[in-house]
Enzyme design. Structure first.
Site, PDB file in Angstrom:
ATOM      1  N   GLU A   1     -14.702  -1.742   4.645  1.00  0.00           N
ATOM      2  CA  GLU A   1     -13.659  -1.911   5.676  1.00  0.00           C
ATOM      3  C   GLU A   1     -14.051  -1.192   7.022  1.00  0.00           C
ATOM      4  O   GLU A   1     -12.995  -0.828   7.792  1.00  0.00           O
ATOM      5  CB  GLU A   1     -12.296  -1.533   5.270  1.00  0.00           C
ATOM      6  CG  GLU A   1     -11.956  -2.518   3.943  1.00  0.00           C
ATOM      7  CD  GLU A   1     -10.349  -2.443   3.530  1.00  0.00           C
ATOM      8  OE1 GLU A   1      -9.521  -1.855   4.277  1.00  0.00           O
ATOM      9  OE2 GLU A   1      -9.981  -3.194   2.647  1.00  0.00           O
TER      10      GLU A   1
ATOM     11  N   GLU B   1      -2.825   4.431  16.160  1.00  0.00           N
ATOM     12  CA  GLU B   1      -2.719   3.136  15.510  1.00  0.00           C
ATOM     13  C   GLU B   1      -2.739   2.048  16.405  1.00  0.00           C
ATOM     14  O   GLU B   1      -2.210   1.984  17.775  1.00  0.00           O
ATOM     15  CB  GLU B   1      -1.370   3.187  14.920  1.00  0.00           C
ATOM     16  CG  GLU B   1      -1.022   1.778  14.045  1.00  0.00           C
ATOM     17  CD  GLU B   1      -2.173   1.252  13.236  1.00  0.00           C
ATOM     18  OE1 GLU B   1      -2.529   0.209  13.386  1.00  0.00           O
ATOM     19  OE2 GLU B   1      -2.505   1.922  12.383  1.00  0.00           O
TER      20      GLU B   1
ATOM     21  N   LYS C   1      -1.884   7.771  -4.347  1.00  0.00           N
ATOM     22  CA  LYS C   1      -2.649   8.025  -3.346  1.00  0.00           C
ATOM     23  C   LYS C   1      -2.218   9.055  -2.179  1.00  0.00           C
ATOM     24  O   LYS C   1      -3.175   9.998  -2.050  1.00  0.00           O
ATOM     25  CB  LYS C   1      -3.030   6.615  -2.362  1.00  0.00           C
ATOM     26  CG  LYS C   1      -3.616   6.779  -1.528  1.00  0.00           C
ATOM     27  CD  LYS C   1      -4.010   5.310  -0.942  1.00  0.00           C
ATOM     28  CE  LYS C   1      -2.940   4.604  -0.496  1.00  0.00           C
ATOM     29  NZ  LYS C   1      -3.060   3.465   0.434  1.00  0.00           N
ATOM     30  N   TYR C   2      -1.008   9.178  -2.032  1.00  0.00           N
ATOM     31  CA  TYR C   2      -0.458   9.924  -0.758  1.00  0.00           C
ATOM     32  C   TYR C   2      -0.142  11.096  -1.708  1.00  0.00           C
ATOM     33  O   TYR C   2      -0.342  12.228  -0.842  1.00  0.00           O
ATOM     34  CB  TYR C   2       0.903   9.437  -0.322  1.00  0.00           C
ATOM     35  CG  TYR C   2       0.374   7.999   0.491  1.00  0.00           C
ATOM     36  CD1 TYR C   2      -0.369   7.978   1.440  1.00  0.00           C
ATOM     37  CD2 TYR C   2       0.904   6.804  -0.035  1.00  0.00           C
ATOM     38  CE1 TYR C   2      -0.672   6.825   2.168  1.00  0.00           C
ATOM     39  CE2 TYR C   2       0.569   5.628   0.658  1.00  0.00           C
ATOM     40  CZ  TYR C   2      -0.251   5.621   1.781  1.00  0.00           C
ATOM     41  OH  TYR C   2      -0.429   4.581   2.329  1.00  0.00           O
TER      42      TYR C   2
ATOM     43  N   ASP D   1      -6.795   1.833  19.872  1.00  0.00           N
ATOM     44  CA  ASP D   1      -7.973   1.685  18.829  1.00  0.00           C
ATOM     45  C   ASP D   1      -8.511   3.237  18.896  1.00  0.00           C
ATOM     46  O   ASP D   1      -8.888   3.812  20.056  1.00  0.00           O
ATOM     47  CB  ASP D   1      -9.043   0.721  19.337  1.00  0.00           C
ATOM     48  CG  ASP D   1     -10.078   0.412  18.452  1.00  0.00           C
ATOM     49  OD1 ASP D   1     -10.525   1.632  17.766  1.00  0.00           O
ATOM     50  OD2 ASP D   1     -10.211  -0.750  18.224  1.00  0.00           O
ATOM     51  N   MET D   2      -8.767   3.912  17.663  1.00  0.00           N
ATOM     52  CA  MET D   2      -9.349   5.031  17.820  1.00  0.00           C
ATOM     53  C   MET D   2     -10.777   5.140  18.456  1.00  0.00           C
ATOM     54  O   MET D   2     -10.942   6.245  18.893  1.00  0.00           O
ATOM     55  CB  MET D   2      -9.232   5.610  16.342  1.00  0.00           C
ATOM     56  CG  MET D   2     -10.538   4.775  15.608  1.00  0.00           C
ATOM     57  SD  MET D   2     -10.439   5.286  13.907  1.00  0.00           S
ATOM     58  CE  MET D   2      -9.036   4.255  13.003  1.00  0.00           C
TER      59      MET D   2
ATOM     60  N   PHE E   1       0.778  -1.248  -0.063  1.00  0.00           N
ATOM     61  CA  PHE E   1       0.061   0.130   0.086  1.00  0.00           C
ATOM     62  C   PHE E   1       0.859   1.424   0.079  1.00  0.00           C
ATOM     63  O   PHE E   1       0.577   2.249  -0.715  1.00  0.00           O
ATOM     64  CB  PHE E   1      -0.950  -0.072   1.276  1.00  0.00           C
ATOM     65  CG  PHE E   1      -2.122  -0.991   1.000  1.00  0.00           C
ATOM     66  CD1 PHE E   1      -2.542  -1.395  -0.183  1.00  0.00           C
ATOM     67  CD2 PHE E   1      -2.559  -1.646   2.239  1.00  0.00           C
ATOM     68  CE1 PHE E   1      -3.593  -2.556  -0.059  1.00  0.00           C
ATOM     69  CE2 PHE E   1      -3.458  -2.352   2.310  1.00  0.00           C
ATOM     70  CZ  PHE E   1      -3.929  -3.054   1.064  1.00  0.00           C
TER      71      PHE E   1
ATOM     72  N   GLU F   1      -7.158   6.658   6.188  1.00  0.00           N
ATOM     73  CA  GLU F   1      -7.234   5.883   5.018  1.00  0.00           C
ATOM     74  C   GLU F   1      -7.858   4.256   5.148  1.00  0.00           C
ATOM     75  O   GLU F   1      -7.327   3.578   5.261  1.00  0.00           O
ATOM     76  CB  GLU F   1      -5.800   5.848   4.429  1.00  0.00           C
ATOM     77  CG  GLU F   1      -5.008   5.277   5.146  1.00  0.00           C
ATOM     78  CD  GLU F   1      -3.574   4.815   4.090  1.00  0.00           C
ATOM     79  OE1 GLU F   1      -3.448   4.561   3.122  1.00  0.00           O
ATOM     80  OE2 GLU F   1      -2.362   4.963   5.074  1.00  0.00           O
TER      81      GLU F   1
END
Length: 649
Positions: free
Chosen positions: A458, A405, A346-347, A433-434, A340, A449
């Site tokens: 997802e 993260e 993408k970035y 965990d957010m 990825f 993302e």
């Protein structure tokens, strides 16, 4: 020899061109002359065309000795398997009203297939059904398929369809050879070893009608010498439409077979110029009568553009079914992160979006005094952190970054990256965990993302709902919204791959797949849209959508094996990211489309709408999709209650 070299396409079967021959009892000479003439394989009859079982004299000596084209010993096993496709006798008619002919045809078909299997041929070419009724022919072929090990059976189908939109056309006299193929393969239960050999005629159907064949299991295209035109120099050539069709065959690994007689008289003095690519060391090399046609096909192949670098990278993933990621239940591996992170496009888009957000958030006058709080939720190994800091440097804005993260392994890499780059003053790493983290301050910008191939598959909505509480009331979410799309497709290979598992579970799973051998039957339509931040206090992420697709009139009927899904996301204002075909971000490879298979394929006809229903369902521990068709026929709702496929919370 191969038609030529094409960068990135070295393993494609379409590099090899065959020739259809007449019966010969001297197979070594037949093969040698055609290979030396430049062809890679022959499509040759295995049985003397005059043979009829009913005429055999059982009382004579040698009764039962079948008139095959030589013993299996006349060629080596590698020559039989690598250079010969068996051609089943063209006279057979298994649906004839003449009982003797029908019986002779059944016996001969089984004898020839049995002999071809004994020779370890890779494929046999079956003659086209003699009429619209082919039930007995299909029954016999299906019976044979049950005992075949690996050999493919190519059913000859003429590539013809009269224009349905022509004024005054009588639908009772419409010709569409796709019906013939569809009827045959349904009777054979979509057997994976039954394929199509399209017989290309001088006149071609519409582009939409041709397009549906690329989702079917077409293995070969037979083009007769009478389909070629003559150019100004007297050489054979093809019309522009035929040239475009040939290019599509090459791109879909469909092998070309040239048939017929030499119909073009080459200009004097040029008879040997087309042989200059043959083996020059062969003494007495003769020019094959169809060599000029082969050279033209080779010219078409060689003038194709090399495969782009991205396509070469994705070659191994073409039509390969993969289960979607479970980003909340599972921690990604280093190799997945690595893949990825290589997607620079993408970035770059993320960096553009962050730059615009920083400029809108802080004016030039306040740039030196104000520090923008930016949170990267799901930071992984840090590519979005890098994009954010580069955006801050580009715009001259001060930034404080929280990198959140949950994967403890990625956290180790993040700490190393921050130390290596000297970001200790700008970046704060949070191992959590957010959805559970209590932020010490509110964020101006929230970057993530979390998008899947279908946008929300997802669990981006659920994750961002949990993270939204630490975004300022006027804060910015990147992405700000995303929409999923679907379209009906013919995908015979994908359907057979799912069917091969012989269970319900695989038909009720949505797969990530690099679509290649598919036919897109209608334009995409939007399904579910999510926006962030979500202002409603009673937000729910359950969704339901009913969609109606119309197949273009000139396409003709087609088989729907399932639905291709895509997404398009607005990162910020006019900066977007997505894989929806009409707006797809170029040269981006992080996402392949998603595929929702149908347990029972649906035949659709122009003028009759295809009505699809899709649900996104949410439970306490999982999120799942359900789908079905209600027109032109009703199919069962697949994956009820997420019994086969779900994404864990």
């Amino acid at each position: 020899m191969p038609l030529g070299e094409r960068t990135g396409d070295e393993k494609s079967e379409s590099r090899y061109c065959g020739v259809e021959t007449e019966f010969s009892d001297d197979v070594p000479q037949l093969l040698s002359s055609n290979l030396h003439g430049g062809f890679d394989f022959v499509v040759a009859p295995l049985m003397d065309p005059t043979y009829r079982p009913s005429l055999m004299d059982d009382g004579s000596n040698g009764a039962g000795l079948l008139p095959f084209a030589g013993s299996d010993l006349v060629l080596s096993p590698s020559q039989w398997s690598g250079h010969v496709v068996g051609k089943i006798s063209s006279w057979i008619d298994l649906d004839s009203e003449d009982e003797v002919l029908r019986t002779d045809s059944e016996i001969t078909l089984k004898q020839e297939i049995s002999w071809a299997s004994h020779l370890s041929l890779q494929a046999c070419l079956l003659p086209s059904p003699k009429g619209p009724s082919c039930a007995n022919y299909a029954r016999c072929v299906n019976e044979i398929l049950q005992n075949l090990t690996s050999m493919q059976l190519w059913l000859t189908i003429p590539l013809e369809k009269s224009d349905s939109d022509a004024g005054g056309a009588n639908p009772d006299h419409m010709i569409d050879s796709w019906y013939l193929w569809n009827s045959f393969r349904l009777l054979c239960e979509h057997h994976s070893q039954l394929s199509v050999a399209l017989h290309v005629l001088p006149s071609l159907p519409s582009a939409n009608s041709l397009g549906r064949w690329f989702g079917e299991s077409v293995r070969a295209a037979i083009i007769s010498s009478n389909s070629f035109l003559t150019n100004a120099r007297g050489y054979p050539c093809l019309s522009k439409r035929h040239q475009n069709l040939m290019a599509a065959f090459f791109n879909h690994s469909i092998q070309i077979v040239i048939s017929g007689e030499q119909l073009h008289s080459l200009p004097p003095g040029n008879l040997d110029t087309t042989a200059n690519n043959s083996d020059n060391h062969n003494e007495g090399l003769h020019l094959h009568p169809l060599r000029s046609y082969l050279d033209y096909v080779a010219y078409l192949y060689q003038r194709m553009d090399p495969l782009p670098e991205q396509e070469r990278f994705e070659l191994g993933y073409r039509d390969y079914l993969q289960s979607p990621l479970q980003p909340l239940m599972d921690n990604l591996e280093a190799q997945t992160y690595e893949t990825f992170e290589k997607d620079t496009v993408k970035y770059i888009q993320y960096q553009r979006a962050i730059s615009k957000a920083l400029l809108d958030r802080v004016s030039d006058e306040e740039a030196s005094a104000l520090t923008t709080v930016l949170m990267v939720v799901g930071a992984g190994r840090g590519p979005l952190v890098r994009a954010a800091l580069q955006a801050a440097e580009e715009t001259g804005r001060k930034l404080r970054v929280y990198a959140v993260e949950k994967n403890p392994n990625a956290i180790i890499t993040l700490h190393s990256l921050v130390k290596l780059e000297g970001w200790e003053k700008e970046v704060i790493i949070i191992s959590c965990d957010m959805r559970c983290w209590d932020a010490p301050e509110k964020a101006d910008v929230l970057v993530s993302e979390l998008l899947g191939s279908f946008g929300d598959n997802e669990l981006s909505p659920e994750c961002l709902d949990g993270a939204q509480r630490f975004l300022k009331p006027d804060g910015i979410s990147i992405p700000s919204s995303y929409t999923s799309f679907i379209q009906p497709i013919t995908a015979s290979k994908l359907y057979n791959d799912v069917k091969s598992h012989k269970d319900l579970l695989h038909f009720e799973t949505a797969y990530v797949v690099k679509l290649h051998r598919v036919a897109r039957l209608a334009s995409t339509q939007p399904v579910f849209t999510f926006a962030h931040p979500e202002s409603s206090t009673k937000r729910k992420n359950d969704r339901y959508k009913k969609l109606e697709f119309e197949i273009p009139c000139d396409t003709g009927s087609a088989m729907v094996h399932g639905f291709a899904g895509y997404f398009d996301a607005t990162l910020y204002k006019d900066v977007h990211l997505g894989i929806e075909p009409s707006t797809a971000t170029s040269n981006m490879f992080s996402w392949f489309p998603i595929f929702f298979p149908l347990r029972t394929p649906v035949c659709v006809q122009p003028g009759i709408p295809l009505i699809v229903h899709l649900w996104r369902c949410c439970g306490s521990t999982k999120v799942w999709y359900e789908w079905c068709v209600s027109s032109p026929v009703s199919t069962p709702v697949q994956n009820p209650n997420g019994r086969s496929y779900w994404v864990g919370l």
